[in-house]
Scaffold this active site. Structure first.
Site, PDB file in Angstrom:
ATOM      1  N   THR A 173       5.374 -22.142  20.395  1.00  0.00           N
ATOM      2  CA  THR A 173       5.861 -20.872  20.926  1.00  0.00           C
ATOM      3  C   THR A 173       6.307 -21.122  22.358  1.00  0.00           C
ATOM      4  O   THR A 173       5.504 -21.474  23.220  1.00  0.00           O
ATOM      5  CB  THR A 173       4.773 -19.793  20.883  1.00  0.00           C
ATOM      6  N   LYS A 214       9.093 -14.544  17.460  1.00  0.00           N
ATOM      7  CA  LYS A 214       7.689 -14.787  17.786  1.00  0.00           C
ATOM      8  C   LYS A 214       7.232 -13.906  18.941  1.00  0.00           C
ATOM      9  O   LYS A 214       6.076 -13.442  18.972  1.00  0.00           O
ATOM     10  CB  LYS A 214       7.471 -16.259  18.136  1.00  0.00           C
ATOM     11  N   LYS A 239      -0.059 -17.409  27.822  1.00  0.00           N
ATOM     12  CA  LYS A 239       1.255 -18.035  27.995  1.00  0.00           C
ATOM     13  C   LYS A 239       2.311 -17.313  27.170  1.00  0.00           C
ATOM     14  O   LYS A 239       3.394 -16.980  27.664  1.00  0.00           O
ATOM     15  CB  LYS A 239       1.168 -19.512  27.597  1.00  0.00           C
TER      16      LYS A 239
END
Length: 298
Positions: free
Chosen positions: A101, A176, A244
């Site tokens: 990701t 995502k 993150k």
């Protein structure tokens, strides 16, 4: 189409999820080469047939397809664009799939640079955590050229079930981000729901079993909520990596001029959790922070 008998796959990033993904590829009959900075960390995979390479250039020169599953955008940038990275050292015509990701803008840059070197690149982040990786049931969200997606689809079928092509380079990462935004607020709700049940004097396991079958149903509720009740905070997905992801989603949202107050709150709560020393715990550890705020014991 890529046959397991004739295709050599390189895998970079054998962490909590990557290790299970690599194992599934070996079990499906693919020849697998892996790179880890510490060889001993790859012992489980080496024992079932994987081959270890000392560095990325060595791996890249021997593989038809390379999958990366690393930690942060900075890691992706180094693995792909660095002097010892994949783009400079992969064979022309190789297929390279980043399942980390990462930033949509970085996926677009890698696609552009790789194309000039005769490489085929997809951004294909996943969702489903350690359970999905182990069972080969990950959701895979893909950006890049459709013909490349179609070509590597047999590999995706080994790793996941809900496999989708979303659009051009970066589209997988944007999908995502939508996923992580949905999870962010949902995890807060799961924690608050369980703590509420406890405060009300209910059996939280019975409550969870009941509401998991109704309109509140979600992976976070049924799977991670159950782990919360068992005080199981082992990482299926690290707190530090979720922070993150959410920050990437927030940055992208701001670029669109989109206000995401739920996402901002989730970042705040998870950063507090990380400051409590839980950065390497699973995302379900968020309940510890909310319990602390309410002066409750778990």
């Amino acid at each position: 189409m890529l046959s397991a008998k004739t295709t050599t796959i390189g895998f970079i990033g054998t962490g909590v999820m990557g290790k299970s993904m690599a194992k599934n590829l070996i079990n499906a009959g693919y020849t697998l080469r892996i790179f880890t900075r510490t060889k001993s960390k790859a012992d489980d995979l080496l024992n079932i047939g994987a081959k270890w390479d000392k560095d990325i250039p060595t791996l890249a020169k021997q593989c038809d397809v390379i999958i990366t599953m690393v930690g942060y955008p900075s890691d992706v940038e180094k693995v792909y664009l660095g002097d010892h990275g994949l783009i400079k050292h992969s064979k022309e015509g190789s297929y390279i799939i980043d399942m980390t990701t990462s930033k949509p803008s970085l996926a677009e840059e890698i696609f552009s640079v790789a194309g000039k070197h005769g490489l085929y690149v997809l951004d294909a982040p996943v969702s489903g955590g350690d359970i999905g990786a182990e069972n080969g049931t990950l959701a895979i969200m893909t950006g890049g050229e459709k013909k490349v997606y179609d070509h590597v689809f047999p590999i995706f079928q080994v790793l996941g079930e809900n496999i989708s092509y979303q659009g051009p380079a970066g589209a997988g990462q944007h999908t995502k981000m939508s996923n992580q935004i949905a999870i962010a607020s949902n995890m807060i709700g799961v924690c608050e729901s369980i703590l509420y049940a406890k405060k009300a004097g209910l059996d939280p396991k019975k409550v969870l079993a009941t509401i998991s079958t109704g309109a509140a149903a979600s992976f976070s509720l049924s799977k991670l909520g159950a782990r919360m009740l068992e005080n199981d905070f082992a990482p299926g997905f690290y707190v530090k990596h979720f922070i993150k992801d959410m920050k990437i989603a927030l940055e992208s949202s701001q670029e669109f001029g989109l206000d995401t107050p739920g996402l901002r709150l989730a970042i705040e709560l998870y950063e507090e959790l990380a400051d409590m020393g839980e950065q390497d715990s699973g995302t379900q550890a968020l309940i510890k922070n909310l319990a602390y705020r309410s002066e409750m014991t778990l």
